[in-house]
Design an enzyme around this catalytic site. Structure first.
Site, PDB file in Angstrom:
ATOM      1  N   SER A  99       0.710  -1.200  -0.098  1.00 34.98           N
ATOM      2  CA  SER A  99       0.043  -0.015  -0.080  1.00 34.98           C
ATOM      3  C   SER A  99       0.762   1.195   0.005  1.00 34.98           C
ATOM      4  O   SER A  99       0.248   2.335  -0.262  1.00 34.98           O
ATOM      5  CB  SER A  99      -1.030  -0.098   1.036  1.00 34.98           C
ATOM      6  OG  SER A  99      -0.146   0.181   2.302  1.00 34.98           O
TER       7      SER A  99
ATOM      8  N   HIS B 109      -5.923  -4.922  -1.747  1.00 31.90           N
ATOM      9  CA  HIS B 109      -5.666  -3.670  -2.162  1.00 31.90           C
ATOM     10  C   HIS B 109      -5.314  -4.104  -3.939  1.00 31.90           C
ATOM     11  O   HIS B 109      -5.579  -3.122  -4.860  1.00 31.90           O
ATOM     12  CB  HIS B 109      -4.131  -2.874  -2.001  1.00 31.90           C
ATOM     13  CG  HIS B 109      -4.239  -2.008  -0.792  1.00 31.90           C
ATOM     14  ND1 HIS B 109      -5.120  -0.931  -1.037  1.00 31.90           N
ATOM     15  CD2 HIS B 109      -3.817  -2.235   0.367  1.00 31.90           C
ATOM     16  CE1 HIS B 109      -4.959  -0.319   0.409  1.00 31.90           C
ATOM     17  NE2 HIS B 109      -4.160  -1.175   1.154  1.00 31.90           N
TER      18      HIS B 109
ATOM     19  N   LYS C  41     -12.718  -2.161   0.357  1.00 32.35           N
ATOM     20  CA  LYS C  41     -12.110  -1.273  -0.452  1.00 32.35           C
ATOM     21  C   LYS C  41     -12.786  -1.296  -1.865  1.00 32.35           C
ATOM     22  O   LYS C  41     -13.820  -0.607  -1.940  1.00 32.35           O
ATOM     23  CB  LYS C  41     -10.522  -1.741  -0.612  1.00 32.35           C
ATOM     24  CG  LYS C  41     -10.071  -1.311   0.677  1.00 32.35           C
ATOM     25  CD  LYS C  41      -8.573  -1.743   0.796  1.00 32.35           C
ATOM     26  CE  LYS C  41      -7.817  -1.231   1.994  1.00 32.35           C
ATOM     27  NZ  LYS C  41      -7.327  -2.285   2.937  1.00 32.35           N
TER      28      LYS C  41
HETATM   29  C1  LIG Z   1      -7.396  -2.814   4.215  1.00 38.10           C
HETATM   30  C2  LIG Z   1      -6.512  -4.036   4.621  1.00 38.10           C
HETATM   31  C3  LIG Z   1      -7.113  -4.997   5.512  1.00 38.10           C
HETATM   32  C4  LIG Z   1      -8.102  -4.545   6.319  1.00 38.10           C
HETATM   33  O1  LIG Z   1      -9.347  -4.897   5.778  1.00 38.10           O
HETATM   34  P1  LIG Z   1     -10.697  -4.592   6.533  1.00 38.10           P
HETATM   35  O2  LIG Z   1     -11.640  -5.146   5.970  1.00 38.10           O
HETATM   36  O3  LIG Z   1     -10.814  -3.184   6.504  1.00 38.10           O
HETATM   37  O4  LIG Z   1     -10.333  -5.020   8.147  1.00 38.10           O
HETATM   38  C5  LIG Z   1      -6.283  -6.279   5.554  1.00 38.10           C
HETATM   39  N1  LIG Z   1      -5.180  -6.271   4.510  1.00 38.10           N
HETATM   40  C6  LIG Z   1      -4.857  -5.570   3.819  1.00 38.10           C
HETATM   41  C7  LIG Z   1      -3.623  -5.593   2.814  1.00 38.10           C
HETATM   42  C8  LIG Z   1      -5.474  -4.203   3.670  1.00 38.10           C
HETATM   43  O5  LIG Z   1      -4.810  -3.330   2.870  1.00 38.10           O
END
Ligand SMILES: *Cc1c(COP(=O)(O)O)cnc(C)c1O
Length: 396
Positions: free
Chosen positions: A183, A211, A242
């Site tokens: 990220s 992501h 996301k």
């Molecule tokens: C955003 C993210 C998470 C967490 O996801 P949620 O559903 O908001 O708990 C887990 N792993 C990665 C790589 C992320 O970018």
């Protein structure tokens, strides 16, 4: 008792504030989107949400969520295995598995829980987990909850991974775990090399697609599609928070027996409430939409390409990207904070990151580009970057 503890917390909070690391929250008074409205009524363009496909305020998803709520109620008041499962939960799990070309899927309240609950049910102290150094906090926490022997390799460094795999021959089973997209840089894990090494050294492969899902690959189906690795990745985890609508929810998808075992033994699944019907209803609709058309994925990719090209032409130092994340390098920590603050004054929300979130001397602005952005939004953001860049001496 609280007196002493209160003093301790006050001192710690002050230290966070003085180090410039205090996290302040901005309240949005509109739906999430490319254009948002703030508490004072002012408008801003949002370039720091994970709203990659622009679905956070999508009418079809809202209608599907409402319909599911009307048909099946507000909440489940139970965990899945007691009396918290509806047909909608299974339907959504099947849609996730179909999207990723896997055997089956299991839903969680969040991807944080999916990652927290994936290792401990599957592996013991006899086994090994080999983890990329830049993996998400939830993977790190999940690994901590498991007794397996831990190995760590530098981000996407295949030599180090190979060394870990050689050492880990001492253990019974091995699993390599990586984020699909990292990220901070927006780079994609070298999944083709990872799968080759896994096969050479007899290891399982797990990838967190949070992501990458919806973005990476010719139709956005993630790293397996990007590298044509269908059938060679054992476990994918991901989020509905996301690209996939942006509300809440997570999943693990992969081989049948793995999913079956998680349903028996994964603690965040067994001991935490079921997803509400509206999330399942909207999720089912979401995968229908992604099945029907790749337009959102294609627009998102075109937006990133356009934005990066214009920023490079303006003289900015942008990292290469294979995702929705663009790192605009400034290198200097205070400058990154000043830059982001000036951009906000110009009505553009971007995030400045510096050590320890990124390596020392690698401070940057992170821009997250969405299918919700129109050309005029991108042009406005680029113009603000150029204005602030000149003002702060980043551009000549
Ligand atoms: C955003 C993210 C998470 C967490 O996801 P949620 O559903 O908001 O708990 C887990 N792993 C990665 C790589 C992320 O970018």
């Amino acid at each position: 008792m609280y007196g002493k503890f209160q003093q301790y917390l006050q001192d710690e909070l002050k230290a966070i504030e003085e180090a410039g690391l205090y996290k302040h929250e901005r309240n949005i008074c509109s739906p999430q989107g490319a254009e948002i409205i703030l508490e004072d009524g002012s408008k801003a363009l949002n370039f720091c949400a994970n709203n990659y496909l622009g679905l956070s305020n999508n009418p079809r998803l809202i209608a599907a969520a409402k319909k599911a709520m009307d048909d099946r109620g507000y909440g489940m008041s139970s965990v899945r295995f007691i009396c918290g499962a509806q047909d909608l939960h299974r339907e959504l799990e099947k849609a996730v598995a179909k999207y990723f070309h896997t055997d089956d899927a299991i839903l969680y309240a969040a991807c944080f829980d999916a990652n927290g609950g994936v290792f401990e049910p599957l592996l013991t102290a006899e086994d090994a987990i080999i983890s990329d150094a830049l993996n998400h906090a939830s993977i790190i926490d999940g690994v901590r909850l498991c007794k397996a022997v831990r190995y760590r390799y530098a981000n996407a460094n295949m030599e180090e991974l190979e060394n870990c795999l050689k050492e880990a021959q001492a253990q019974r089973f091995r699993i390599i775990v990586t984020d699909g997209v990292f990220s901070m840089d927006g780079n994609v894990a070298p999944m083709d090399r990872i799968c080759e090494l896994a096969e050479k050294y007899d290891a399982l492969v797990m990838v967190d697609e949070s992501h990458s899902a919806g973005v990476v690959g010719p139709t956005g189906r993630g790293v397996a599609e990007q590298f044509n690795l269908y059938g060679r990745i054992d476990i994918h985890t991901g989020t509905l928070g996301k690209s996939f609508g942006g509300a809440v929810g997570g999943f693990t998808t992969g081989r049948q027996e793995i999913i079956d075992m998680l349903r028996q033994r994964s603690r965040p699944y067994l001991f935490s409430n079921s997803l509400p019907p509206m999330i399942c209803g909207a999720g089912i609709e979401l995968f229908k939409m992604l099945e029907e058309s790749n337009d959102l994925h294609d627009k998102q990719q075109e937006n990133v390409r356009y934005f990066r090209e214009k920023m490079l032409a303006a003289g900015f130092d942008c990292k290469p990207t294979q995702s929705a994340i663009l790192a605009v390098m400034l290198y200097d920590a205070p400058l990154s904070q000043k830059f982001a603050a000036r951009m906000a004054e110009e009505g553009i929300f971007v995030t400045g990151f510096y050590y320890p979130v990124v390596p020392k001397g690698q401070a940057r602005i992170r821009v997250q580009i969405s299918a919700a952005h129109e050309k005029e939004h991108l042009d406005k953001a680029i113009a603000a970057f150029i204005k602030v860049g000149r003002e702060l001496g980043v551009l000549k």
